[in-house]
Design a protein around this motif. Structure first.
Motif, PDB file in Angstrom:
ATOM      1  N   SER A   9      48.636  20.565  52.681  1.00  0.00           N
ATOM      2  CA  SER A   9      49.386  21.789  52.097  1.00  0.00           C
ATOM      3  C   SER A   9      48.612  22.471  51.083  1.00  0.00           C
ATOM      4  O   SER A   9      47.757  22.038  50.659  1.00  0.00           O
ATOM      5  CB  SER A   9      50.725  21.362  51.617  1.00  0.00           C
ATOM      6  OG  SER A   9      50.659  20.829  50.460  1.00  0.00           O
ATOM      7  N   GLU A  10      48.885  23.851  50.836  1.00  0.00           N
ATOM      8  CA  GLU A  10      48.091  24.767  50.190  1.00  0.00           C
ATOM      9  C   GLU A  10      48.349  23.854  48.700  1.00  0.00           C
ATOM     10  O   GLU A  10      47.287  23.993  47.854  1.00  0.00           O
ATOM     11  CB  GLU A  10      48.608  26.199  49.908  1.00  0.00           C
ATOM     12  CG  GLU A  10      48.273  26.709  51.388  1.00  0.00           C
ATOM     13  CD  GLU A  10      48.814  28.148  51.447  1.00  0.00           C
ATOM     14  OE1 GLU A  10      49.616  28.649  50.548  1.00  0.00           O
ATOM     15  OE2 GLU A  10      48.240  28.934  52.394  1.00  0.00           O
ATOM     16  N   ILE A  11      49.523  23.651  48.441  1.00  0.00           N
ATOM     17  CA  ILE A  11      49.668  23.030  47.156  1.00  0.00           C
ATOM     18  C   ILE A  11      48.704  21.690  46.778  1.00  0.00           C
ATOM     19  O   ILE A  11      48.370  21.407  45.746  1.00  0.00           O
ATOM     20  CB  ILE A  11      51.198  22.347  46.805  1.00  0.00           C
ATOM     21  CG1 ILE A  11      52.123  23.764  47.033  1.00  0.00           C
ATOM     22  CG2 ILE A  11      51.247  21.724  45.442  1.00  0.00           C
ATOM     23  CD1 ILE A  11      52.056  24.630  45.903  1.00  0.00           C
TER      24      ILE A  11
ATOM     25  N   ASP B  30      39.198  28.393  48.039  1.00  0.00           N
ATOM     26  CA  ASP B  30      39.471  29.476  47.044  1.00  0.00           C
ATOM     27  C   ASP B  30      40.714  29.805  46.576  1.00  0.00           C
ATOM     28  O   ASP B  30      41.715  29.879  47.469  1.00  0.00           O
ATOM     29  CB  ASP B  30      39.089  30.762  47.787  1.00  0.00           C
ATOM     30  CG  ASP B  30      38.692  32.015  46.759  1.00  0.00           C
ATOM     31  OD1 ASP B  30      39.865  32.616  46.491  1.00  0.00           O
ATOM     32  OD2 ASP B  30      37.828  32.355  46.530  1.00  0.00           O
ATOM     33  N   LEU B  31      40.907  29.488  45.472  1.00  0.00           N
ATOM     34  CA  LEU B  31      42.235  29.695  44.628  1.00  0.00           C
ATOM     35  C   LEU B  31      42.847  31.177  44.914  1.00  0.00           C
ATOM     36  O   LEU B  31      44.241  31.220  44.480  1.00  0.00           O
ATOM     37  CB  LEU B  31      42.207  29.183  43.158  1.00  0.00           C
ATOM     38  CG  LEU B  31      41.796  27.776  42.835  1.00  0.00           C
ATOM     39  CD1 LEU B  31      41.487  27.424  41.535  1.00  0.00           C
ATOM     40  CD2 LEU B  31      42.754  26.783  43.669  1.00  0.00           C
ATOM     41  N   ASN B  32      42.084  32.073  44.991  1.00  0.00           N
ATOM     42  CA  ASN B  32      42.549  33.451  44.977  1.00  0.00           C
ATOM     43  C   ASN B  32      43.287  33.669  46.508  1.00  0.00           C
ATOM     44  O   ASN B  32      44.346  34.239  46.479  1.00  0.00           O
ATOM     45  CB  ASN B  32      41.425  34.606  44.664  1.00  0.00           C
ATOM     46  CG  ASN B  32      41.144  34.324  43.274  1.00  0.00           C
ATOM     47  OD1 ASN B  32      41.885  34.135  42.284  1.00  0.00           O
ATOM     48  ND2 ASN B  32      39.802  34.541  43.074  1.00  0.00           N
ATOM     49  N   THR B  33      42.311  33.109  47.471  1.00  0.00           N
ATOM     50  CA  THR B  33      42.818  33.458  48.656  1.00  0.00           C
ATOM     51  C   THR B  33      43.735  32.133  49.279  1.00  0.00           C
ATOM     52  O   THR B  33      44.341  32.522  50.756  1.00  0.00           O
ATOM     53  CB  THR B  33      41.839  33.873  49.725  1.00  0.00           C
ATOM     54  OG1 THR B  33      40.808  32.575  49.830  1.00  0.00           O
ATOM     55  CG2 THR B  33      41.127  35.097  49.224  1.00  0.00           C
ATOM     56  N   LEU B  34      43.708  31.263  48.698  1.00  0.00           N
ATOM     57  CA  LEU B  34      44.409  29.812  49.158  1.00  0.00           C
ATOM     58  C   LEU B  34      43.832  29.439  50.391  1.00  0.00           C
ATOM     59  O   LEU B  34      44.722  29.096  51.406  1.00  0.00           O
ATOM     60  CB  LEU B  34      45.844  30.271  48.970  1.00  0.00           C
ATOM     61  CG  LEU B  34      46.419  30.592  47.688  1.00  0.00           C
ATOM     62  CD1 LEU B  34      47.836  30.627  47.765  1.00  0.00           C
ATOM     63  CD2 LEU B  34      46.273  29.395  46.609  1.00  0.00           C
TER      64      LEU B  34
END
Length: 426
Positions: A368-370, A218-222
């Motif tokens: 990583s999140e990135i 999810d790109l909002n909650t990462l």
């Protein structure tokens, strides 16, 4: 629409537009009169107790080829194409019997509604049809076609009875062999006479995703989230093969004048068609010698058009003539008392088959999140998620192409046909 039209219909409707070029053969374009290069193409059959379909098109002269009209049917050469059919709309087709019976076949009309408008347009398709009741085997039937002041008529023929399909089965010799689809016909009325058949078959098969996932990033909650029921990919889908037609002839040297375990087709064991559930419905129709010869001539012309000895369209055998002018037509309207149909199934789990290989994985052992954001933005789908950061280990993620998860991307429909398993219990 129940497609009983022969597979060479595109070869007919574009017959003079096909060509082949090689390094040692020069392309030659014959100068033909307009009446010989633009011919009415009639495709259809009169059949008892059936919805009879007829399609009218114009053959396309070689001189009418345009670069923008190319319809590619092979990826091996940019020169391999056929032209789109030019449909004949607004004609009047009637099935007639020598006993005075008449059945008019109206044109199938399609509806078109302009976007964001109340305007609705209706246009013809060049396809005509009607339901024909039980035909009298002692009466001859024919079609009349009226268009633009001309009238064409097929030669009256009595309906031909079609023997049943005795068995339709599959056979695999051993675990390394391909799968054969075999057909056995019932004996014809007169085993000592040559019998001519046309077999038409249509395929349906189930496909399943090569990989399954219940999560997404999810790109909002990462972070990783579970897919909702609405977000989940279909568990299976169904694909359809184009109808294929085979022309055959049997004689007294066949036992009882019948075909026994005749191989209709062979399916490689690594073909996705036999991965899970496969269905094949065969339609069998007995035809006259003249219709058989017409079909074989059309197949030959379709494959060999452009060669030095390929026949011109006007040289093809036909049983349709114009009563009002010298205009010519291509086509053969046969007449059948009945058709025989049979469906068979193959359960892929009960044969030796090779399932399609999934696509490549992208693995991050220390993610990583990135990295996750970039993968989502590049269209990858999260497949596995191992988060050991709470105990000092890295986050590991697995990603794959959407093609592996969504059968719709493989051209499959998610609407299950009633005739495909699993069947609903009553």
């Amino acid at each position: 629409m129940n497609n009983r039209l022969l597979y060479f219909k595109y070869a007919l409707s574009t017959l003079v537009g096909l060509f082949m070029t090689t390094a040692c053969v020069e392309e030659y374009e014959a100068e033909l009169p307009e009446t010989e290069s633009r011919l009415l193409v009639v495709d259809g059959t009169i059949c008892s107790n059936s919805y009879c379909i007829f399609q009218l098109t114009w053959s396309v002269p070689i001189s009418d080829r345009h670069e923008s009209d190319k319809y590619y049917y092979t990826s091996s050469s940019s020169d391999d194409y056929y032209l789109p059919a030019q449909y004949v709309s607004g004609a009047r087709i009637t099935i007639c019997g020598t006993d005075g019976s008449m059945y008019e076949c109206p044109e199938v009309v399609r509806q078109y509604e302009e976007w964001n408008s109340d305007y609705i347009a209706y246009y013809g398709t060049g396809i005509y049809g009607c339901f024909t009741p039980e035909l009298d085997p002692n009466v001859s039937y024919y079609v009349t076609i009226e268009y633009n002041g001309d009238t064409w008529q097929s030669t009256p023929e009595k309906p031909i009875r079609t023997p049943d399909i005795e068995t339709l089965e599959y056979f695999q010799k051993d675990s390394l062999s391909n799968v054969e689809v075999l057909l056995t016909t019932a004996a014809p009325d007169d085993p000592d006479q040559m019998t001519y058949y046309t077999w038409n078959y249509g395929e349906t098969w189930e496909v399943r995703p090569a990989r399954e996932t219940k999560i997404y990033f999810d790109l909002n909650t990462l972070t990783k989230q579970n897919l909702t029921e609405e977000q989940k990919y279909p568990e299976r889908g169904w694909k359809y093969g184009h109808d294929e037609t085979i022309l055959t002839a049997s004689s007294a040297h066949y036992d009882g004048g019948k075909f026994t375990r005749y191989q209709l087709l062979e399916i490689p064991r690594d073909d996705e068609r036999v991965s899970w559930y496969y269905s094949n419905e065969v339609t069998q129709r007995a035809i006259s010698k003249a219709e058989y010869e017409y079909g074989m001539a059309c197949i030959q012309a379709g494959w060999e058009m452009g060669g030095l000895f390929s026949p011109q369209p006007s040289a093809l055998p036909t049983n349709i003539r114009c009563l009002t002018s010298s205009n010519r037509a291509i086509g053969y309207v046969g007449c059948s008392l009945n058709v025989a149909r049979k469906r068979m199934y193959i359960d892929g789990t009960k044969i030796s088959r090779i399932l399609p290989e999934p696509g490549p994985l992208k693995i991050f052992d220390s993610c990583s999140e990135i990295d996750c954001i970039k993968m989502v933005q590049n269209g990858w789908v999260l497949y596995l998620w191992y988060d050991g950061r709470m105990i000092g280990d890295p986050l590991s993620t697995y990603w794959a192409y959407p093609f592996d998860f969504d059968v719709r991307l493989k051209g499959a429909s998610v609407f299950k046909p009633d005739y495909m398993p699993p069947f609903e219990e009553n």
